[in-house]
Enzyme design. Structure first.
Site, PDB file in Angstrom:
ATOM      1  N   SER A 142       0.856  -1.198   0.000  1.00 19.03           N
ATOM      2  CA  SER A 142       0.000   0.000   0.000  1.00 19.03           C
ATOM      3  C   SER A 142       0.883   1.236   0.000  1.00 19.03           C
ATOM      4  O   SER A 142       1.965   1.235   0.610  1.00 19.03           O
ATOM      5  CB  SER A 142      -0.892   0.026   1.240  1.00 19.03           C
ATOM      6  N   TYR A 156      -1.687  -0.323  10.109  1.00 19.12           N
ATOM      7  CA  TYR A 156      -1.853  -0.806   8.732  1.00 19.12           C
ATOM      8  C   TYR A 156      -0.648  -0.381   7.892  1.00 19.12           C
ATOM      9  O   TYR A 156      -0.062  -1.188   7.168  1.00 19.12           O
ATOM     10  CB  TYR A 156      -3.144  -0.230   8.150  1.00 19.12           C
TER      11      TYR A 156
END
Ligand code: NAP
Length: 247
Positions: A142, A156
């Site tokens: 990501s 995350y």
């Protein structure tokens, strides 16, 4: 024909990638956690696109389930030529000070431990020095890994930085044995993941502020993944490709 296993392929980026693989005539093992209807819909779409789909339900955080998943995919399709390590979660938007320990545990279980278990199975099966024919692994990271996601989900972001490092190290380990390992770093992509973090409009809202002025589509990430899986990326390994609209 390529035989590809994709984790988290019932919905979102995994689903789009599976359908693009199907359109190339490839066979695809579609892993997912619980959404049977979504997985069946993806399998139908892969078949309709010209590929061949098998469904493999299983939690990537369980070692026995991951080993069984690779065994089932190989039994159904033949030896795998590639894998997309895609299953991942976010959590509700929180500052680190307010994150419960069980949320941190689950984040790292799915996004790091699960990814490592899947990567390890690939490393046991694909390399030519372990009886495999070589192949290609694509890890879905990501843009958060370089942005840090402050006040949203630092956990995350950090989990994705771990899989970036997995990609760099594993590419070096497996290159001599014919396996390429790369990552894509999606930016703000329109999928269900944002609703699962409590912000269904997040991709659209923040996507408008990116250089390309919009959120991305799952297919736009899938195209990059399929290229990395394919022989057209034959000299690309250890790369981390941003697919983030310039964000
Ligand atoms: P999504 O639409 O929420 O889909 C998640 C998929 O992962 C589903 O197929 C889900 O299965 C599966 N899954 C979740 N936990 C699992 C587990 N423990 N074991 C097996 N499968 C599991 O997510 P997405 O947006 O497509 O995201 C895919 C990947 O891209 C993730 O790694 C995410 O971090 C990354 N990413 C996404 C974005 C974005 O903006 N969307 C941006 C950057 C990176 P069920 O359907 O059965 O629940």
């Amino acid at each position: 024909m390529e035989h590809i296993l994709i984790t988290g392929a019932s919905r979102g980026i995994g689903r789009a990638t599976a359908i693009l693989c199907g359109a190339k005539g490839w066979s695809v093992a579609i892993n997912y956690l619980k959404d049977d209807a979504a997985a069946e819909s993806t399998a139908r779409a892969v078949d309709a696109a010209g590929g061949r789909a098998v469904l493999i339900k299983g939690d990537v955080t369980r070692e026995d389930a991951v080993i069984a998943m690779f065994d089932a995919a190989t039994a159904a399709l033949g030896p795998l030529s590639g894998a997309v390590i895609n299953a991942g979660i976010v959590g509700p938007t929180l500052r680190l000070a307010d994150m419960p320990a069980d949320r941190l545990q689950r984040m790292f279980d799915v996004n790091v431990y699960g990814a490592f278990l899947c990567a390890r199975e690939c490393a046991r099966r694909l390399p030519t020095d372990r009886g495999g024919a070589g192949g290609s692994i694509v890890v879905v990271s990501s843009a958060a890994s370089r942005l840090g996601s402050p006040s949203e989900y630092i956990d995350y972001a950090a989990s994705k930085s771990a899989v970036d490092t997995l990609t760099i190290g594993l590419a070096k380990e497996l290159g001599p044995a014919g396996v390429r390992v790369n990552a894509v770093r999606p930016g703000l992509i329109e999928t269900d993941i944002h609703a699962s973090g409590g912000q269904p409009d997040r991709a659209r809202r923040l996507g408008a502020m990116t250089p390309l002025g919009r959120a991305g589509r799952a297919e736009e990430v899938g195209e990059a993944i399929v290229w990395l899986l394919s022989d057209r990326a034959s000299y690309t390994t250890g790369a981390i490709l941003d697919v983030s609209g310039g964000r």
